[in-house]
Design an enzyme around this catalytic site. Structure first.
Site, PDB file in Angstrom:
ATOM      1  N   ILE A   8       0.792  -1.048  -0.164  1.00 47.67           N
ATOM      2  CA  ILE A   8      -0.238   0.050  -0.021  1.00 47.67           C
ATOM      3  C   ILE A   8       0.955   1.173  -0.099  1.00 47.67           C
ATOM      4  O   ILE A   8       1.512   1.630   0.996  1.00 47.67           O
ATOM      5  CB  ILE A   8      -0.936  -0.058   1.316  1.00 47.67           C
ATOM      6  CG1 ILE A   8      -2.049  -1.299   1.150  1.00 47.67           C
ATOM      7  CG2 ILE A   8      -1.816   1.542   1.261  1.00 47.67           C
ATOM      8  CD1 ILE A   8      -2.922  -1.256   2.181  1.00 47.67           C
ATOM      9  N   PRO A   9       1.188   1.908  -1.046  1.00 46.55           N
ATOM     10  CA  PRO A   9       2.255   2.793  -1.239  1.00 46.55           C
ATOM     11  C   PRO A   9       2.152   4.198  -0.916  1.00 46.55           C
ATOM     12  O   PRO A   9       1.959   4.978  -1.373  1.00 46.55           O
ATOM     13  CB  PRO A   9       2.223   2.710  -2.877  1.00 46.55           C
ATOM     14  CG  PRO A   9       0.627   2.498  -3.424  1.00 46.55           C
ATOM     15  CD  PRO A   9       0.404   1.771  -2.197  1.00 46.55           C
ATOM     16  N   CYS A  10       2.194   4.023   0.578  1.00 45.50           N
ATOM     17  CA  CYS A  10       2.246   5.299   1.322  1.00 45.50           C
ATOM     18  C   CYS A  10       3.137   6.282   1.167  1.00 45.50           C
ATOM     19  O   CYS A  10       3.108   7.396   1.386  1.00 45.50           O
ATOM     20  CB  CYS A  10       1.874   5.296   2.794  1.00 45.50           C
ATOM     21  SG  CYS A  10       3.043   4.066   3.587  1.00 45.50           S
ATOM     22  N   HIS A  11       4.324   5.749   0.548  1.00 47.60           N
ATOM     23  CA  HIS A  11       5.639   6.231   0.219  1.00 47.60           C
ATOM     24  C   HIS A  11       5.344   7.183  -1.080  1.00 47.60           C
ATOM     25  O   HIS A  11       6.138   8.372  -1.342  1.00 47.60           O
ATOM     26  CB  HIS A  11       6.707   5.441  -0.138  1.00 47.60           C
ATOM     27  CG  HIS A  11       6.434   4.593  -1.125  1.00 47.60           C
ATOM     28  ND1 HIS A  11       5.675   3.406  -0.908  1.00 47.60           N
ATOM     29  CD2 HIS A  11       6.892   4.413  -2.258  1.00 47.60           C
ATOM     30  CE1 HIS A  11       5.544   2.690  -2.105  1.00 47.60           C
ATOM     31  NE2 HIS A  11       6.469   3.282  -2.920  1.00 47.60           N
ATOM     32  N   ARG A  12       4.090   7.269  -1.919  1.00 44.70           N
ATOM     33  CA  ARG A  12       4.094   7.943  -2.827  1.00 44.70           C
ATOM     34  C   ARG A  12       3.405   9.146  -2.482  1.00 44.70           C
ATOM     35  O   ARG A  12       2.879   9.931  -3.422  1.00 44.70           O
ATOM     36  CB  ARG A  12       3.234   7.019  -3.883  1.00 44.70           C
ATOM     37  CG  ARG A  12       4.220   6.058  -4.502  1.00 44.70           C
ATOM     38  CD  ARG A  12       3.344   5.150  -5.766  1.00 44.70           C
ATOM     39  NE  ARG A  12       4.118   3.754  -5.864  1.00 44.70           N
ATOM     40  CZ  ARG A  12       3.435   2.469  -6.212  1.00 44.70           C
ATOM     41  NH1 ARG A  12       2.028   2.881  -6.353  1.00 44.70           N
ATOM     42  NH2 ARG A  12       3.998   1.570  -6.319  1.00 44.70           N
TER      43      ARG A  12
END
Length: 165
Positions: free
Chosen positions: A134-138
DNA sequence: ATAAAGGCCACCC
DNA sequence: GGGTGGCCTTTAT
């Protein structure tokens, strides 16, 4: 937090990722958590805190299989995150950000139809249990700043770099 | 119940 | 660059 349904064959394991040591937690219904703990002890503590009264079996072999699927085959294993309605809506929006791209906390708030809940969106993103997948880094700030990252800003940079091009 | 704390933002200086 | 006030949700009293 909503009450969790009973977990089917709850398991966890460790493996080495491109971003450091990972702890992965999974059941027959999918991945519940993917974290970058400081130590195994803190991983266990986190597990007990988030799933009280649940006993997990360690299965590093299966963990390695997931690792291969995720980082070598670039596959997308089934996810099964637990959270409030609001959090699930936010995390769902994150899944729509293509790799290599970024968006902002404010845009996510728009997307889930709560344009004023920007700050709450930040909090919900901070509670993302499934790192990287779950790409919270984006998600970065509207002013261009990196924003925060639960597992260290250096790691956030690493992930963005990893996905570049 | 209520307070306090957030991975924010727009606005000011 | 830095500080303030408003906004919304979650968690801990």
């Amino acid at each position: 937090m909503k009450q969790l349904p009973p977990l089917s064959d709850p398991s966890f394991g460790f493996f080495a990722s491109p971003f450091g040591e990972c702890c992965i937690v999974f059941t027959n219904d999918g991945i519940c958590a993917l974290t970058f703990p400081e130590s195994r002890e803190s991983a266990y503590a986190d597990l007990e805190h988030r799933f009280p009264k649940t006993s997990f079996k360690q299965n590093d072999e299966k963990a390695s299989q997931f690792a291969r699927q995720i980082f070598e085959e670039k596959g997308k294993p089934q996810l099964n995150p637990a959270g409030t309605e609001f959090q699930l809506a936010v995390w769902d929006a994150l899944l729509q950000i293509p790799a290599g791209q970024t968006t902002t906390y404010a845009r996510i708030a728009m997307q889930i139809n709560r344009p004023k809940a920007v700050r709450a969106v930040g909090t919900a993103i901070g509670a993302n249990p499934i790192g990287f997948l779950i790409p919270c880094h984006r998600v970065i700030r509207t002013d261009g700043g990196l924003g925060g990252f639960r597992w260290g800003l250096e790691r956030k940079k690493m992930m963005l770099e990893y996905e570049k091009e």
